[in-house]
Design a protein around this motif. Structure first.
Motif, PDB file in Angstrom:
ATOM      1  N   TYR A 116      10.148  -0.115   2.279  1.00 19.65           N
ATOM      2  CA  TYR A 116       9.624  -1.463   2.113  1.00 19.65           C
ATOM      3  C   TYR A 116       9.591  -1.815   0.635  1.00 19.65           C
ATOM      4  CZ  TYR A 116       4.882   0.579   1.312  1.00 19.65           C
ATOM      5  OH  TYR A 116       3.802   1.286   0.853  1.00 19.65           O
ATOM      6  N   MET A 117       9.939  -3.066   0.375  1.00 22.01           N
ATOM      7  CA  MET A 117      10.018  -3.570  -0.995  1.00 22.01           C
ATOM      8  C   MET A 117       9.057  -4.753  -1.117  1.00 22.01           C
ATOM      9  SD  MET A 117      14.201  -3.496  -1.296  1.00 22.01           S
ATOM     10  CE  MET A 117      14.502  -4.181   0.325  1.00 22.01           C
ATOM     11  N   ILE A 118       8.275  -4.763  -2.183  1.00 19.78           N
ATOM     12  CA  ILE A 118       7.333  -5.865  -2.407  1.00 19.78           C
ATOM     13  C   ILE A 118       7.684  -6.551  -3.721  1.00 19.78           C
ATOM     14  CG2 ILE A 118       4.916  -6.513  -2.714  1.00 19.78           C
ATOM     15  CD1 ILE A 118       4.108  -4.104  -1.075  1.00 19.78           C
ATOM     16  N   ALA A 119       8.183  -7.775  -3.623  1.00 23.42           N
ATOM     17  CA  ALA A 119       8.512  -8.558  -4.825  1.00 23.42           C
ATOM     18  C   ALA A 119       7.231  -9.158  -5.386  1.00 23.42           C
ATOM     19  CB  ALA A 119       9.512  -9.655  -4.466  1.00 23.42           C
ATOM     20  N   ASP A 120       7.168  -9.324  -6.716  1.00 29.03           N
ATOM     21  CA  ASP A 120       5.972  -9.892  -7.365  1.00 29.03           C
ATOM     22  C   ASP A 120       4.704  -9.164  -6.915  1.00 29.03           C
ATOM     23  OD1 ASP A 120       7.360 -11.984  -8.756  1.00 29.03           O
ATOM     24  OD2 ASP A 120       7.548 -13.031  -6.852  1.00 29.03           O
ATOM     25  N   ALA A 121       4.742  -7.831  -6.987  1.00 27.59           N
ATOM     26  CA  ALA A 121       3.622  -7.018  -6.498  1.00 27.59           C
ATOM     27  C   ALA A 121       2.320  -7.335  -7.235  1.00 27.59           C
ATOM     28  CB  ALA A 121       3.961  -5.536  -6.623  1.00 27.59           C
ATOM     29  N   ASP A 122       2.427  -7.870  -8.452  1.00 28.87           N
ATOM     30  CA  ASP A 122       1.210  -8.232  -9.205  1.00 28.87           C
ATOM     31  C   ASP A 122       0.526  -9.460  -8.627  1.00 28.87           C
ATOM     32  OD1 ASP A 122       2.420 -10.666 -11.085  1.00 28.87           O
ATOM     33  OD2 ASP A 122       3.872  -9.088 -10.659  1.00 28.87           O
ATOM     34  N   LYS A 123       1.190 -10.153  -7.692  1.00 30.34           N
ATOM     35  CA  LYS A 123       0.628 -11.367  -7.088  1.00 30.34           C
ATOM     36  C   LYS A 123      -0.087 -11.068  -5.771  1.00 30.34           C
ATOM     37  CE  LYS A 123       2.560 -14.400 -10.032  1.00 30.34           C
ATOM     38  NZ  LYS A 123       3.369 -13.534 -10.857  1.00 30.34           N
ATOM     39  N   MET A 124      -0.375  -9.787  -5.492  1.00 27.31           N
ATOM     40  CA  MET A 124      -1.106  -9.458  -4.264  1.00 27.31           C
ATOM     41  C   MET A 124      -2.554  -9.928  -4.365  1.00 27.31           C
ATOM     42  SD  MET A 124       0.136  -5.692  -2.961  1.00 27.31           S
ATOM     43  CE  MET A 124       0.234  -4.900  -4.563  1.00 27.31           C
ATOM     44  N   SER A 125      -3.077 -10.470  -3.282  1.00 31.59           N
ATOM     45  CA  SER A 125      -4.497 -10.802  -3.248  1.00 31.59           C
ATOM     46  C   SER A 125      -5.283  -9.494  -3.287  1.00 31.59           C
ATOM     47  CB  SER A 125      -4.829 -11.571  -1.962  1.00 31.59           C
ATOM     48  OG  SER A 125      -4.670 -10.706  -0.840  1.00 31.59           O
ATOM     49  N   VAL A 126      -6.575  -9.580  -3.548  1.00 34.25           N
ATOM     50  CA  VAL A 126      -7.415  -8.379  -3.602  1.00 34.25           C
ATOM     51  C   VAL A 126      -7.351  -7.637  -2.268  1.00 34.25           C
ATOM     52  CG1 VAL A 126      -9.777  -7.517  -3.855  1.00 34.25           C
ATOM     53  CG2 VAL A 126      -8.956  -9.352  -5.337  1.00 34.25           C
ATOM     54  N   GLY A 127      -7.417  -8.393  -1.184  1.00 36.99           N
ATOM     55  CA  GLY A 127      -7.348  -7.789   0.145  1.00 36.99           C
ATOM     56  C   GLY A 127      -6.034  -7.088   0.389  1.00 36.99           C
ATOM     57  N   ALA A 128      -4.942  -7.743  -0.029  1.00 36.02           N
ATOM     58  CA  ALA A 128      -3.608  -7.152   0.147  1.00 36.02           C
ATOM     59  C   ALA A 128      -3.477  -5.871  -0.665  1.00 36.02           C
ATOM     60  CB  ALA A 128      -2.538  -8.160  -0.265  1.00 36.02           C
ATOM     61  N   ALA A 129      -3.975  -5.910  -1.914  1.00 31.09           N
ATOM     62  CA  ALA A 129      -3.878  -4.730  -2.787  1.00 31.09           C
ATOM     63  C   ALA A 129      -4.673  -3.564  -2.208  1.00 31.09           C
ATOM     64  CB  ALA A 129      -4.383  -5.077  -4.188  1.00 31.09           C
ATOM     65  N   ASN A 130      -5.847  -3.856  -1.666  1.00 33.17           N
ATOM     66  CA  ASN A 130      -6.668  -2.791  -1.074  1.00 33.17           C
ATOM     67  C   ASN A 130      -6.029  -2.226   0.184  1.00 33.17           C
ATOM     68  OD1 ASN A 130      -8.687  -2.791  -3.024  1.00 33.17           O
ATOM     69  ND2 ASN A 130      -9.801  -4.468  -2.037  1.00 33.17           N
ATOM     70  N   SER A 131      -5.411  -3.079   0.981  1.00 31.38           N
ATOM     71  CA  SER A 131      -4.709  -2.611   2.181  1.00 31.38           C
ATOM     72  C   SER A 131      -3.526  -1.728   1.790  1.00 31.38           C
ATOM     73  CB  SER A 131      -4.200  -3.799   3.006  1.00 31.38           C
ATOM     74  OG  SER A 131      -5.260  -4.475   3.612  1.00 31.38           O
ATOM     75  N   LEU A 152       3.205  -5.480 -15.284  1.00 27.04           N
ATOM     76  CA  LEU A 152       2.699  -4.157 -14.907  1.00 27.04           C
ATOM     77  C   LEU A 152       1.186  -4.051 -15.112  1.00 27.04           C
ATOM     78  CD1 LEU A 152       3.628  -1.324 -13.928  1.00 27.04           C
ATOM     79  CD2 LEU A 152       3.730  -0.652 -16.343  1.00 27.04           C
ATOM     80  N   GLN A 153       0.691  -4.701 -16.169  1.00 28.31           N
ATOM     81  CA  GLN A 153      -0.737  -4.596 -16.493  1.00 28.31           C
ATOM     82  C   GLN A 153      -1.625  -5.236 -15.424  1.00 28.31           C
ATOM     83  OE1 GLN A 153       1.418  -6.554 -17.970  1.00 28.31           O
ATOM     84  NE2 GLN A 153       0.555  -8.604 -18.252  1.00 28.31           N
ATOM     85  N   ARG A 154      -1.039  -6.015 -14.530  1.00 33.27           N
ATOM     86  CA  ARG A 154      -1.829  -6.672 -13.482  1.00 33.27           C
ATOM     87  C   ARG A 154      -1.877  -5.870 -12.180  1.00 33.27           C
ATOM     88  NH1 ARG A 154      -0.741 -13.213 -13.916  1.00 33.27           N
ATOM     89  NH2 ARG A 154      -1.382 -13.431 -16.087  1.00 33.27           N
ATOM     90  N   ILE A 155      -1.198  -4.743 -12.148  1.00 33.31           N
ATOM     91  CA  ILE A 155      -1.248  -3.882 -10.962  1.00 33.31           C
ATOM     92  C   ILE A 155      -2.509  -3.018 -11.045  1.00 33.31           C
ATOM     93  CG2 ILE A 155      -0.060  -2.045  -9.685  1.00 33.31           C
ATOM     94  CD1 ILE A 155       1.646  -4.465  -9.598  1.00 33.31           C
TER      95      ILE A 155
END
Length: 332
Positions: A116-131, A152-155
Motif C-alpha cells: 500500500y502506498m500513501i501519497a501526501d502522508a503528512d496530510k493524514m488526520s490525527v485519527g488516520a495517523a493513529n490508525s 518529513l517534519q510533519r510525520i
C-alpha cells in the motif's frame, strides 16, 4: 506510459540502488517513507518498486519484467493487492486507513505480497495517523507500506521510527529538461526553465506564462545593450525593464535569467559549449567570451549575485538595477 527501472535509475540513482539492494539481499522493510520535493519521482518509483515485489519474472533479480500479469495490472492501477491512498479533500481520513486495514486483513488475492502506498502522508488526520500507527506496530510479513511526503517534519515521530526513510534528491537540470521536452516544450525554452526550477509541473506552468516568455527577451536585450554602453543600458531600464519587472520576485527572476547568460559565457570559456543554455545565441556569446577575462567574468557574476542578495534586504529595486548596469558595463 509507465517508467521502467532504468528510467528511474537515471532520475534517482541512489534511491534505486538502495531499493535494488533491499530486494537482492532479501531485506525489504515492512514500511518505507519516501521523502523529497514535489516532482522528484516518489510516486513513479513507488509503483516500480511495487512491481519488483510482485513481478512473476524479475530480470537481474530485481527489475520488474513489465510484461507479466502483475506488472501490467499495477501499471493500469487495478491490481487487487496494490493500493494507493490519496487525499480525500484536504486530508487523508481515518475511514480510508480503516478501509485499507480491512482490505489487508484478507489473504492476498493473487500475489505473495500486499503493497500500500500513501501519497501526501503528512496530510493524514490525527485519527488516520493513529490508525496507521497501529497498523505499523503489528506488521504482517507479507505487507509493505510506502508513505510519500514533501514534509518529513510533519510525520508523527512514532510513525517515523517504524519506517525506513529514503530521501529523494531534487531533479537535476538535465532530468527536468528531458521531462519538459517529453511534454513537447521547445528545447531552448526547456533548457532555460530547467535551470530555474527543479519541479517539472512548475516548469510547464512557467512555459505558458506570457510574462516569463517576454521576460527572457527583455533580459537578453539588456545584456546586448550592455555590450554597447552604460548610457544605452540605463535608458533601456527606463523604457523596457522597469515596466515589465515590477515586483521584487519578478526582478529576482530577471536576475536569475541574466546570471544564466553569464554562466553561458563561463561554459564557453571552459569549452563546455554543450552546457550553454541559450544555444540560439551561442555564436554571439562565443565572441563575447573571447573578449572577457575569466577574472572579469567572475566579477560580473558576483555583481548579479550581490544584487540578488540586496534585493531581498529591501534595497530599492530601481536603484539596485541602475547600479548593477553600471557595474556590469564598467570594463566589460
Amino acid at each position: 506510459m509507465d517508467k521502467t527501472w532504468q528510467d528511474m535509475s537515471q532520475i534517482q540513482p541512489q534511491v534505486m540502488t538502495m531499493l535494488q539492494n533491499s530486494i537482492t539481499k532479501n531485506r525489504v522493510a515492512h514500511a518505507y517513507i519516501f521523502e523529497g520535493e514535489k516532482g522528484s519521482g516518489k510516486q513513479d518509483i513507488s509503483k516500480t518498486f511495487a512491481k519488483s515485489l510482485l513481478c512473476e519474472a524479475l530480470t537481474a533479480g530485481y527489475k520488474p519484467c513489465e510484461q507479466c500479469r502483475n506488472c501490467k495490472r499495477i501499471s493500469s492501477g487495478n491490481h487487487p493487492d496494490v493500493h494507493l491512498i490519496e487525499r480525500d479533500g484536504l486530508s487523508i481520513k481515518k475511514e480510508q486507513i480503516k478501509s485499507l486495514q480491512e482490505e489487508f486483513s484478507k489473504k492476498s488475492v493473487e500475489a505473495d505480497r500486499k503493497v500500500y502506498m500513501i501519497a501526501d502522508a503528512d496530510k493524514m488526520s490525527v485519527g488516520a495517523a493513529n490508525s496507521l500507527l497501529k497498523f505499523l506496530e503489528e506488521p504482517s510479513a507479507d505487507t509493505v507500506a510506502i508513505l510519500m511526503t514533501e514534509q518529513l517534519q510533519r510525520i508523527l515521530p512514532t510513525i517515523l521510527s517504524r519506517c525506513q526513510v529514503i530521501s529523494f534528491k531534487p531533479l537535476s537540470p538535465e532530468n527536468v529538461k528531458r521531462k519538459l521536452i517529453e511534454q513537447d516544450l521547445d528545447p531552448q525554452l526547456a533548457s532555460v526553465i530547467s535551470h530555474l526550477t527543479q519541479n517539472v509541473e512548475a516548469g510547464i506552468e512557467l512555459s505558458h506564462d506570457e510574462w516569463f516568455v517576454q521576460a527572457q527577451k527583455i533580459v537578453v536585450k539588456l545584456y546586448e545593450v550592455l555590450k554597447q554602453n552604460s548610457l544605452k543600458a540605463l535608458l533601456y531600464l527606463q523604457t523596457d525593464w522597469f515596466s515589465h519587472f515590477k515586483e521584487r520576485e519578478q526582478v529576482d527572476r530577471g536576475l536569475d535569467l541574466l546570471l544564466l547568460i553569464y554562466k553561458d559565457l563561463l561554459y564557453i570559456q571552459l569549452d563546455k559549449k554543450d552546457l550553454v543554455v541559450f544555444q540560439s545565441k551561442l555564436k554571439e556569446f562565443e565572441t563575447h567570451a573571447l573578449h572577457l577575462s575569466p577574472r572579469r567574468l567572475a566579477e560580473h557574476m558576483g555583481y548579479i549575485l550581490e544584487a540578488k542578495r540586496k534585493l531581498m534586504s529591501n534595497t530599492n529595486p530601481q536603484l539596485l538595477m541602475e547600479q548593477l548596469v553600471l557595474n556590469l558595463q564598467e570594463g566589460s
